[in-house]
Scaffold this active site. Structure first.
Site, mmCIF file in Angstrom:
data_model
loop_
_atom_site.group_PDB
_atom_site.id
_atom_site.type_symbol
_atom_site.label_atom_id
_atom_site.label_comp_id
_atom_site.label_asym_id
_atom_site.label_seq_id
_atom_site.Cartn_x
_atom_site.Cartn_y
_atom_site.Cartn_z
ATOM 1 N N ASP A 8 50.059 85.692 5.725
ATOM 2 C CA ASP A 8 49.610 87.030 4.807
ATOM 3 C C ASP A 8 50.457 88.071 5.369
ATOM 4 O O ASP A 8 51.225 86.909 6.503
ATOM 5 C CB ASP A 8 48.793 87.355 3.746
ATOM 6 C CG ASP A 8 48.085 87.521 5.323
ATOM 7 O OD1 ASP A 8 47.860 87.734 7.105
ATOM 8 O OD2 ASP A 8 46.265 87.874 5.445
ATOM 9 N N CYS A 65 46.093 84.229 8.563
ATOM 10 C CA CYS A 65 45.736 85.710 8.316
ATOM 11 C C CYS A 65 45.682 86.019 9.166
ATOM 12 O O CYS A 65 45.736 85.556 10.717
ATOM 13 C CB CYS A 65 44.850 86.138 6.966
ATOM 14 S SG CYS A 65 43.894 85.389 7.209
ATOM 15 N N THR A 67 42.509 87.032 10.365
ATOM 16 C CA THR A 67 41.666 86.534 10.994
ATOM 17 C C THR A 67 41.689 84.666 10.876
ATOM 18 O O THR A 67 40.803 84.766 11.499
ATOM 19 C CB THR A 67 40.387 87.256 10.600
ATOM 20 O OG1 THR A 67 39.631 87.189 9.312
ATOM 21 C CG2 THR A 67 40.045 88.800 11.264
ATOM 22 N N HIS A 98 36.702 63.682 12.648
ATOM 23 C CA HIS A 98 34.547 64.363 12.150
ATOM 24 C C HIS A 98 34.792 64.798 10.842
ATOM 25 O O HIS A 98 34.154 64.276 9.895
ATOM 26 C CB HIS A 98 34.433 65.058 12.897
ATOM 27 C CG HIS A 98 33.637 64.622 14.094
ATOM 28 N ND1 HIS A 98 32.774 64.697 14.430
ATOM 29 C CD2 HIS A 98 34.429 63.248 15.078
ATOM 30 C CE1 HIS A 98 32.622 63.822 16.064
ATOM 31 N NE2 HIS A 98 33.360 63.574 16.142
ATOM 32 N N HIS A 133 31.662 59.271 9.536
ATOM 33 C CA HIS A 133 31.851 60.405 9.505
ATOM 34 C C HIS A 133 32.480 60.415 8.165
ATOM 35 O O HIS A 133 32.473 61.451 7.324
ATOM 36 C CB HIS A 133 33.562 60.893 10.175
ATOM 37 C CG HIS A 133 32.626 60.997 11.589
ATOM 38 N ND1 HIS A 133 31.866 61.824 12.208
ATOM 39 C CD2 HIS A 133 33.258 60.661 12.627
ATOM 40 C CE1 HIS A 133 31.796 61.693 13.459
ATOM 41 N NE2 HIS A 133 32.884 60.501 13.875
HETATM 42 C C1 RB5 Z 1 44.746 92.067 6.477
HETATM 43 O O1 RB5 Z 1 45.117 93.109 6.353
HETATM 44 C C2 RB5 Z 1 43.280 91.444 6.600
HETATM 45 O O2 RB5 Z 1 42.387 91.698 5.857
HETATM 46 C C3 RB5 Z 1 43.650 89.414 6.123
HETATM 47 O O3 RB5 Z 1 45.172 89.243 7.266
HETATM 48 C C4 RB5 Z 1 42.760 88.692 6.862
HETATM 49 O O4 RB5 Z 1 42.268 88.850 8.553
HETATM 50 C C5 RB5 Z 1 42.055 88.719 6.172
HETATM 51 O O5 RB5 Z 1 40.562 87.746 6.025
#
Ligand code: RB5
Length: 150
Positions: A8, A65, A67, A98, A133
């Site tokens: 994203d 993304c 996080t 694993h 595994h």
């Molecule tokens: C976008 O702002 C953010 O929410 C997305 O990139 C991600 O971290 C979501 O889990």
């Protein structure tokens, strides 16, 4: 090996870095966006990539993304996907050995590009160990195929 990659807007820069790594490793890949001129919704990128991996059109996927969490939650809803969110090299290697993870998720806002490259390299070059595994991931597949236990 053929890899499907997407991000994203929160993972755009790291996606470009990982594409350079894939080029260096001479690993074939296709980039499924985003174009990211504006804010986008991560499931719109995670789910198509996960479906392509689950369908066998690609061997592995890499999703990025902010996080890595949203991408991994979405990807793991797709039947047959074992998406591992990794922000350290040990876990990246272990999840291949694993869990036979078929998608790697990372967060651009969590780690720097150097570490992300090391994580992706370890994940791309480590083989599944099988054996005990295999039995364990088979239990996940059995549940996926019949979650009511019938
Ligand atoms: C976008 O702002 C953010 O929410 C997305 O990139 C991600 O971290 C979501 O889990």
């Amino acid at each position: 090996m053929k890899v499907a990659i997407a991000s994203d807007h929160g993972g755009l820069n790291l996606r470009e870095e990982i594409k350079h790594l894939l080029d260096e490793l001479e690993i074939e890949y296709d980039d499924f966006g985003c174009e990211c001129s504006t804010s986008v919704d991560y499931p719109d990128y995670a789910l198509p990539v996960a479906k392509k991996v689950a369908d066998g059109k690609y061997d592995r996927g890499i999703l990025i993304c902010g996080t890595g969490i949203g991408m991994s939650i979405a990807a793991n809803k797709v039947h047959g996907i074992r998406c591992a969110l990794c922000h350290d090299v040990f876990s990246a290697k272990a999840t291949r050995e694993h869990n036979n993870s078929n998608i790697l998720a990372m967060g651009e806002r969590v780690i720097g590009p150097g570490l992300a490259r090391e994580i992706a390299k370890a994940w791309l070059t480590t083989e599944f160990l099988g054996g005990r595994h295999e039995n364990r991931i088979n239990k996940i597949s059995v549940y996926e195929n019949s979650p009511s236990g019938e």
